[in-house]
Design a protein around this motif. Structure first.
Motif, PDB file in Angstrom:
ATOM      1  N   SER A  62       0.826  -1.202   0.000  1.00  0.00           N
ATOM      2  CA  SER A  62       0.000   0.000   0.000  1.00  0.00           C
ATOM      3  C   SER A  62       0.864   1.257   0.000  1.00  0.00           C
ATOM      4  O   SER A  62       0.638   2.183  -0.780  1.00  0.00           O
ATOM      5  N   VAL A  63       1.868   1.290   0.878  1.00  0.00           N
ATOM      6  CA  VAL A  63       2.768   2.449   0.936  1.00  0.00           C
ATOM      7  C   VAL A  63       3.506   2.618  -0.392  1.00  0.00           C
ATOM      8  O   VAL A  63       3.659   3.745  -0.907  1.00  0.00           O
ATOM      9  N   LEU A  64       3.949   1.510  -0.968  1.00  0.00           N
ATOM     10  CA  LEU A  64       4.665   1.573  -2.242  1.00  0.00           C
ATOM     11  C   LEU A  64       3.805   2.218  -3.331  1.00  0.00           C
ATOM     12  O   LEU A  64       4.266   3.102  -4.060  1.00  0.00           O
ATOM     13  N   HIS A  65       2.546   1.772  -3.416  1.00  0.00           N
ATOM     14  CA  HIS A  65       1.678   2.331  -4.458  1.00  0.00           C
ATOM     15  C   HIS A  65       1.279   3.771  -4.155  1.00  0.00           C
ATOM     16  O   HIS A  65       1.076   4.560  -5.089  1.00  0.00           O
ATOM     17  N   PHE A  66       1.178   4.128  -2.884  1.00  0.00           N
ATOM     18  CA  PHE A  66       0.943   5.537  -2.546  1.00  0.00           C
ATOM     19  C   PHE A  66       2.114   6.400  -3.012  1.00  0.00           C
ATOM     20  O   PHE A  66       1.932   7.504  -3.548  1.00  0.00           O
ATOM     21  N   VAL A  67       3.321   5.900  -2.795  1.00  0.00           N
ATOM     22  CA  VAL A  67       4.515   6.643  -3.229  1.00  0.00           C
ATOM     23  C   VAL A  67       4.546   6.755  -4.754  1.00  0.00           C
ATOM     24  O   VAL A  67       4.840   7.833  -5.310  1.00  0.00           O
ATOM     25  N   LEU A  68       4.235   5.650  -5.439  1.00  0.00           N
ATOM     26  CA  LEU A  68       4.208   5.694  -6.903  1.00  0.00           C
ATOM     27  C   LEU A  68       3.176   6.695  -7.406  1.00  0.00           C
ATOM     28  O   LEU A  68       3.417   7.430  -8.373  1.00  0.00           O
ATOM     29  N   PHE A  69       2.023   6.730  -6.751  1.00  0.00           N
ATOM     30  CA  PHE A  69       0.991   7.704  -7.152  1.00  0.00           C
ATOM     31  C   PHE A  69       1.447   9.135  -6.881  1.00  0.00           C
ATOM     32  O   PHE A  69       1.177  10.040  -7.669  1.00  0.00           O
ATOM     33  N   ALA A  70       2.132   9.344  -5.751  1.00  0.00           N
ATOM     34  CA  ALA A  70       2.622  10.682  -5.425  1.00  0.00           C
ATOM     35  C   ALA A  70       3.615  11.177  -6.472  1.00  0.00           C
ATOM     36  O   ALA A  70       3.622  12.364  -6.826  1.00  0.00           O
ATOM     37  N   TYR A  71       4.447  10.277  -6.978  1.00  0.00           N
ATOM     38  CA  TYR A  71       5.435  10.669  -7.987  1.00  0.00           C
ATOM     39  C   TYR A  71       4.833  10.739  -9.392  1.00  0.00           C
ATOM     40  O   TYR A  71       5.344  11.465 -10.247  1.00  0.00           O
ATOM     41  N   TYR A  72       3.761   9.978  -9.620  1.00  0.00           N
ATOM     42  CA  TYR A  72       3.160   9.977 -10.962  1.00  0.00           C
ATOM     43  C   TYR A  72       1.632   9.936 -10.821  1.00  0.00           C
ATOM     44  O   TYR A  72       1.001   8.897 -10.971  1.00  0.00           O
ATOM     45  N   PRO A  73       1.003  11.087 -10.506  1.00  0.00           N
ATOM     46  CA  PRO A  73      -0.452  11.124 -10.253  1.00  0.00           C
ATOM     47  C   PRO A  73      -1.291  10.724 -11.453  1.00  0.00           C
ATOM     48  O   PRO A  73      -2.465  10.378 -11.282  1.00  0.00           O
ATOM     49  N   ALA A  74      -0.731  10.778 -12.656  1.00  0.00           N
ATOM     50  CA  ALA A  74      -1.524  10.431 -13.838  1.00  0.00           C
ATOM     51  C   ALA A  74      -1.940   8.960 -13.821  1.00  0.00           C
ATOM     52  O   ALA A  74      -2.980   8.598 -14.381  1.00  0.00           O
ATOM     53  N   GLU A  75      -1.142   8.106 -13.178  1.00  0.00           N
ATOM     54  CA  GLU A  75      -1.484   6.690 -13.075  1.00  0.00           C
ATOM     55  C   GLU A  75      -2.347   6.478 -11.830  1.00  0.00           C
ATOM     56  O   GLU A  75      -1.879   6.152 -10.750  1.00  0.00           O
ATOM     57  N   LYS A  76      -3.664   6.712 -11.981  1.00  0.00           N
ATOM     58  CA  LYS A  76      -4.574   6.645 -10.841  1.00  0.00           C
ATOM     59  C   LYS A  76      -4.755   5.223 -10.327  1.00  0.00           C
ATOM     60  O   LYS A  76      -5.268   5.021  -9.221  1.00  0.00           O
ATOM     61  N   ALA A  77      -4.381   4.232 -11.129  1.00  0.00           N
ATOM     62  CA  ALA A  77      -4.496   2.850 -10.659  1.00  0.00           C
ATOM     63  C   ALA A  77      -3.639   2.625  -9.423  1.00  0.00           C
ATOM     64  O   ALA A  77      -3.978   1.796  -8.566  1.00  0.00           O
ATOM     65  N   ASN A  78      -2.520   3.355  -9.283  1.00  0.00           N
ATOM     66  CA  ASN A  78      -1.681   3.209  -8.097  1.00  0.00           C
ATOM     67  C   ASN A  78      -2.415   3.665  -6.838  1.00  0.00           C
ATOM     68  O   ASN A  78      -2.258   3.069  -5.768  1.00  0.00           O
ATOM     69  N   LEU A  79      -3.245   4.707  -6.968  1.00  0.00           N
ATOM     70  CA  LEU A  79      -4.002   5.191  -5.811  1.00  0.00           C
ATOM     71  C   LEU A  79      -5.047   4.168  -5.380  1.00  0.00           C
ATOM     72  O   LEU A  79      -5.142   3.819  -4.199  1.00  0.00           O
ATOM     73  N   THR A  80      -5.842   3.693  -6.351  1.00  0.00           N
ATOM     74  CA  THR A  80      -6.868   2.709  -5.994  1.00  0.00           C
ATOM     75  C   THR A  80      -6.233   1.404  -5.523  1.00  0.00           C
ATOM     76  O   THR A  80      -6.769   0.734  -4.636  1.00  0.00           O
ATOM     77  N   CYS A  81      -5.097   1.049  -6.095  1.00  0.00           N
ATOM     78  CA  CYS A  81      -4.386  -0.155  -5.646  1.00  0.00           C
ATOM     79  C   CYS A  81      -3.926   0.010  -4.203  1.00  0.00           C
ATOM     80  O   CYS A  81      -4.073  -0.900  -3.379  1.00  0.00           O
ATOM     81  N   ALA A  82      -3.386   1.186  -3.871  1.00  0.00           N
ATOM     82  CA  ALA A  82      -2.938   1.446  -2.505  1.00  0.00           C
ATOM     83  C   ALA A  82      -4.109   1.383  -1.524  1.00  0.00           C
ATOM     84  O   ALA A  82      -3.990   0.810  -0.434  1.00  0.00           O
ATOM     85  N   LEU A  83      -5.242   1.955  -1.901  1.00  0.00           N
ATOM     86  CA  LEU A  83      -6.418   1.908  -1.027  1.00  0.00           C
ATOM     87  C   LEU A  83      -6.926   0.481  -0.867  1.00  0.00           C
ATOM     88  O   LEU A  83      -7.330   0.069   0.230  1.00  0.00           O
ATOM     89  N   PHE A  84      -6.926  -0.284  -1.963  1.00  0.00           N
ATOM     90  CA  PHE A  84      -7.381  -1.674  -1.889  1.00  0.00           C
ATOM     91  C   PHE A  84      -6.512  -2.479  -0.921  1.00  0.00           C
ATOM     92  O   PHE A  84      -7.021  -3.216  -0.065  1.00  0.00           O
ATOM     93  N   TYR A  85      -5.194  -2.345  -1.052  1.00  0.00           N
ATOM     94  CA  TYR A  85      -4.289  -3.060  -0.150  1.00  0.00           C
ATOM     95  C   TYR A  85      -4.476  -2.576   1.296  1.00  0.00           C
ATOM     96  O   TYR A  85      -4.383  -3.361   2.244  1.00  0.00           O
ATOM     97  N   LEU A  86      -4.715  -1.280   1.458  1.00  0.00           N
ATOM     98  CA  LEU A  86      -4.901  -0.734   2.805  1.00  0.00           C
ATOM     99  C   LEU A  86      -6.135  -1.340   3.472  1.00  0.00           C
ATOM    100  O   LEU A  86      -6.084  -1.778   4.632  1.00  0.00           O
ATOM    101  N   PHE A  87      -7.262  -1.380   2.740  1.00  0.00           N
ATOM    102  CA  PHE A  87      -8.487  -1.958   3.301  1.00  0.00           C
ATOM    103  C   PHE A  87      -8.323  -3.466   3.515  1.00  0.00           C
ATOM    104  O   PHE A  87      -8.828  -4.018   4.503  1.00  0.00           O
ATOM    105  N   LEU A  88      -7.627  -4.121   2.583  1.00  0.00           N
ATOM    106  CA  LEU A  88      -7.412  -5.558   2.725  1.00  0.00           C
ATOM    107  C   LEU A  88      -6.562  -5.852   3.960  1.00  0.00           C
ATOM    108  O   LEU A  88      -6.834  -6.797   4.717  1.00  0.00           O
ATOM    109  N   SER A  89      -5.554  -5.029   4.192  1.00  0.00           N
ATOM    110  CA  SER A  89      -4.706  -5.239   5.373  1.00  0.00           C
ATOM    111  C   SER A  89      -5.484  -4.992   6.655  1.00  0.00           C
ATOM    112  O   SER A  89      -5.161  -5.551   7.705  1.00  0.00           O
ATOM    113  N   GLY A  90      -6.533  -4.150   6.580  1.00  0.00           N
ATOM    114  CA  GLY A  90      -7.338  -3.882   7.766  1.00  0.00           C
ATOM    115  C   GLY A  90      -8.016  -5.127   8.296  1.00  0.00           C
ATOM    116  O   GLY A  90      -8.209  -5.267   9.513  1.00  0.00           O
ATOM    117  N   MET A  91      -8.395  -6.039   7.405  1.00  0.00           N
ATOM    118  CA  MET A  91      -9.020  -7.287   7.861  1.00  0.00           C
ATOM    119  C   MET A  91      -8.025  -8.127   8.671  1.00  0.00           C
ATOM    120  O   MET A  91      -8.378  -8.716   9.690  1.00  0.00           O
TER     121      MET A  91
END
Length: 723
Positions: free
Chosen positions: A217-246
């Protein structure tokens, strides 16, 4: 504890179930399960019965005649007692093999509530403290495996008095009953240690999975921060974050004895499931570069509905949150399959490969679950816990592959660009001399070309001016005949009154000679009246001439306040007499219906006058053309109507010029305002009249609208702003 690892089971999870029996039969216990230190699983489905009677004296009775119902003492799925009120008795009738008579045994396992275990009326084990309510109850955990000796008869009865007053809140989210094993007394503590070790192993795996998912999740958040045009990194980071919550929920609450811990675990786990399921379809769409459509929105709506159901009844009989997550995962797989095989996107194979690996990892667990061995074997299948990571990592690998491919392509491009730059630099050096040599020649050619273009532009402007002037002269020519007719009347009056005045002067001289001065005064009064009439008609002729000059001269572009009623009236008459002068046989009724409330309007009179003259001439032309093909029953007519305010705009006035000619066919109605388009015969028009009229009205901030019906007539509506 809800089986968090089951989120990786994907498609087949809904198909798994437990085998049940319609009738309760005796449970046969032979020596085979105890060979090599193994145990007999007493909590397996089938054989157990339940009653709500709380009479503690039952413990000493071997066989009790009362109403019993079949049940599952694990309290999972839909096999829980239907009338559970927090406490009751469970019974298992066993058929013991004679080889086990008198053998020292023990019962090991886990109790999620408080339990007292009796064999043939004798207390053999206890866990926690049975209370009268939730506050008075002390829940147990691992059973204390006290040794006992099996009796010397085949038919033996195991009775368990069990309480769990909070079970209904969580029993369909995780087991809240009993998982117990019959084992040899010498193996009891070892088996209990294995169960405890399995729990610690599971917790360690949860730590591993949680840390791995958080890292992703942190990795994809960082990738999104460096390249916001690739929004899949943001949704991927959120998905991993919610999945880790379980898994974080499992780490916080796993191993605790309190049912409240299970309740909180269910809440947090369900919320993370819903959020993961809602965001997953959007994430998949962004990964495969597909535009968001109705499907992920529909899944999101279903997720919010599941959230509402969850908030109303967090631990419903059917776990809507986990079902929704499974539905979302299946939808994600279907989207990827569709994009892969219909869209021919072979690069998606990597995601599908990870899905297949995840499925193969959970397949052994599915087999055990299908046959009711989820507790005995499910936690030992480590791959089931790792399957969610593997399934989710397919997307990360896909995104990582995309980044790697992009970096590789950029590196190749950079190397190629550097090579090309070197080659280009050399070529530039070689060409520098040639460029300098050609510079003068190119400048000379450019200068010549510029002169040619300027000449062509000048000719084009002159041609355009000639066409416009031709159109103006054409309208002026059409005015000339009308003006000649109009000016003839005042000139005739001037001539007639001049002749009469000459005769009156002669008469006045005669009367002067006679000395009759009274008659002289009468004659002089008549003479003065004649002179006034001559002056009036002279001014009329002068105004006509000035109007013609005003129309013919180039527009200055200056706007003045103008009475449109008077202007339209003048051009209506001039246009009619102009056509009459060219064609004596032409005759048409024309009329003006002026609106007396029409205000003065700020316009360029010459330009607006050309518009009205063109539209009125076209109207007379249209009725004249129809007259040539109609019978005597046709009566050509042109009407002009002024109106304020306009029906289309309260801040505007309108002038409607209507004829009853042939009308304009729909096929050419949209073309009439195009430059050089005309329906008149060759040589009869330039095709600029309506085009210029349209531009003039637009320049005044107005509208020129045509309404026509074939065989009925046409009307042009000129709308001009008043302010």
């Amino acid at each position: 504890m809800h089986r968090l690892c089951l989120i990786g089971l994907f498609i087949c999870l809904l198909c798994s179930g437990y085998m049940t029996s319609a009738q309760v039969a005796e449970t046969k216990v032979g020596p085979e399960p105890f060979l090599e230190g193994k145990a007999f699983w007493l909590s397996r489905p089938g054989g157990w019965e339940f009653t709500t009677n709380q009479d503690t004296s039952w413990a000493s009775i071997d066989s009790i005649a009362t109403d019993w119902q079949s049940c599952d003492i694990r309290f999972v799925e839909d096999k829980t007692p239907t009338d559970w009120n927090g406490i009751g008795w469970f019974r298992l009738k066993m058929k013991i093999d004679s080889s086990l008579f008198g053998r020292p045994m023990a019962i090991a396992g886990i109790s999620r509530g408080a339990a007292e275990i009796y064999l043939n009326g004798k207390l053999i084990s206890r866990s926690g403290k049975i209370g009268k309510n939730s506050a008075d109850e002390i829940a147990g955990s691992f059973l204390n495996p006290l040794p006992f000796t099996l009796g010397d008869r085949s038919d033996q009865t195991l009775l368990i008095r069990f309480s769990n007053f909070d079970a209904e809140q969580v029993w369909n989210r995780t087991f809240t009953g009993l998982h117990i094993f019959l084992c040899a007394s010498e193996d009891a503590y070892r088996i209990t240690g294995l169960l405890e070790g399995d729990m610690h192993t599971q917790i360690n795996r949860f730590y591993l999975i949680f840390g791995f998912l958080i890292a992703l999740s942190v990795l994809h958040f960082v990738l999104f921060a460096y390249y916001p045009a690739e929004k899949a990194n943001l949704t991927c980071a959120l998905f991993y974050l919610f999945l880790s919550g379980m898994f974080l929920s499992g780490l916080i609450f796993n191993g605790r004895k309190s049912i409240t811990a299970f309740i909180y675990n269910g809440y947090s786990e369900s919320l993370c499931m819903l959020l993961s399921g809602i965001i997953l379809p959007f994430f998949v769409y962004q990964v495969i570069k597909r535009k968001i459509n109705w499907l992920p929105v529909l899944i999101a709506i279903a997720g919010f509905l599941s959230l509402i159901v969850f908030l109303i009844h967090p631990f419903a009989k059917y776990p809507t949150t986990s079902s929704f997550l499974i539905l979302s995962v299946i939808t994600g797989v279907a989207i990827v399959l569709h994009a892969r095989f219909k869209g021919q996107k072979k690069e998606l194979n990597i995601i599908l490969v990870f899905y297949v690996i995840a499925f193969l990892m959970v397949l052994p667990g599915l087999i055990f679950i299908s046959f009711g061995y989820v507790f005995l074997w499910g936690d030992k299948v480590v791959y089931m816990n790792l399957a969610p990571i593997v399934g989710a990592c397919g997307y990360s690998f896909y995104l990582a592959k995309g980044v790697a491919m992009t970096n590789r392509d950029l590196s190749l491009k950079l190397t190629e660009n550097e090579k090309l730059a070197q080659e280009k630099l050399q070529v530039e050096k070689d060409k520098q001399l040639l460029i300098e040599k050609q510079k003068d020649q190119l400048e000379h050619e450019v200068a010549e070309r510029t002169i040619e273009l300027r000449s062509s532009l000048k000719e084009l402007k002159e041609t355009q001016a000639q066409l416009i002037q031709q159109e103006k002269l054409a309208s002026l020519g059409e005015l000339t005949a009308g003006i000649a007719h109009e000016i003839q009347n005042p000139l005739n009056f001037v001539n007639n009154f001049s002749d009469i005045s000459s005769e009156l002067i002669d008469e006045m001289n005669e009367e002067i000679d006679k000395g009759d001065f009274e008659e002289v005064k009468v004659i002089s009064a008549d003479l003065k009246d004649n002179l006034n009439k001559i002056h009036h008609h002279g001014q009329r002729a002068d105004s006509i001439v000035k109007g013609m000059l005003e129309h013919s001269r180039t527009s200055t572009g200056e706007k003045i306040m103008t009475d449109l009623n008077a202007q339209v009236d003048e051009f209506l008459k001039l246009a009619y007499h102009g056509i009459r002068a060219k064609d004596k046989s032409f005759n048409a009724a024309y009329s003006l219906d002026p609106d007396p409330a029409l205000p003065m309007v700020n316009i360029i009179p010459q330009d607006i006058g050309r518009v009205f003259l063109n539209l009125i001439n076209n109207a007379f032309y249209a009725v004249n053309e129809r007259k040539k093909t109609e019978t005597d029953d046709y009566h050509p007519a042109v009407t002009v109507h002024t109106k304020y305010p306009s029906e289309k705009d309260d801040a505007s006035l309108e002038v409607i010029i209507k004829d009853n000619g042939n009308g304009i066919p729909p096929a050419i109605r949209e073309k009439i305002f195009q430059p050089f388009f005309t329906t008149k015969p060759t040589g009869s028009g330039t095709g600029l009249g309506l085009s210029l009229a349209y531009d003039i009205i637009k320049a005044h901030g107005g509208q020129l609208i045509v309404e026509s019906e074939t065989g009925i007539g046409t009307q042009f509506i000129v709308i001009l702003p008043v302010a």
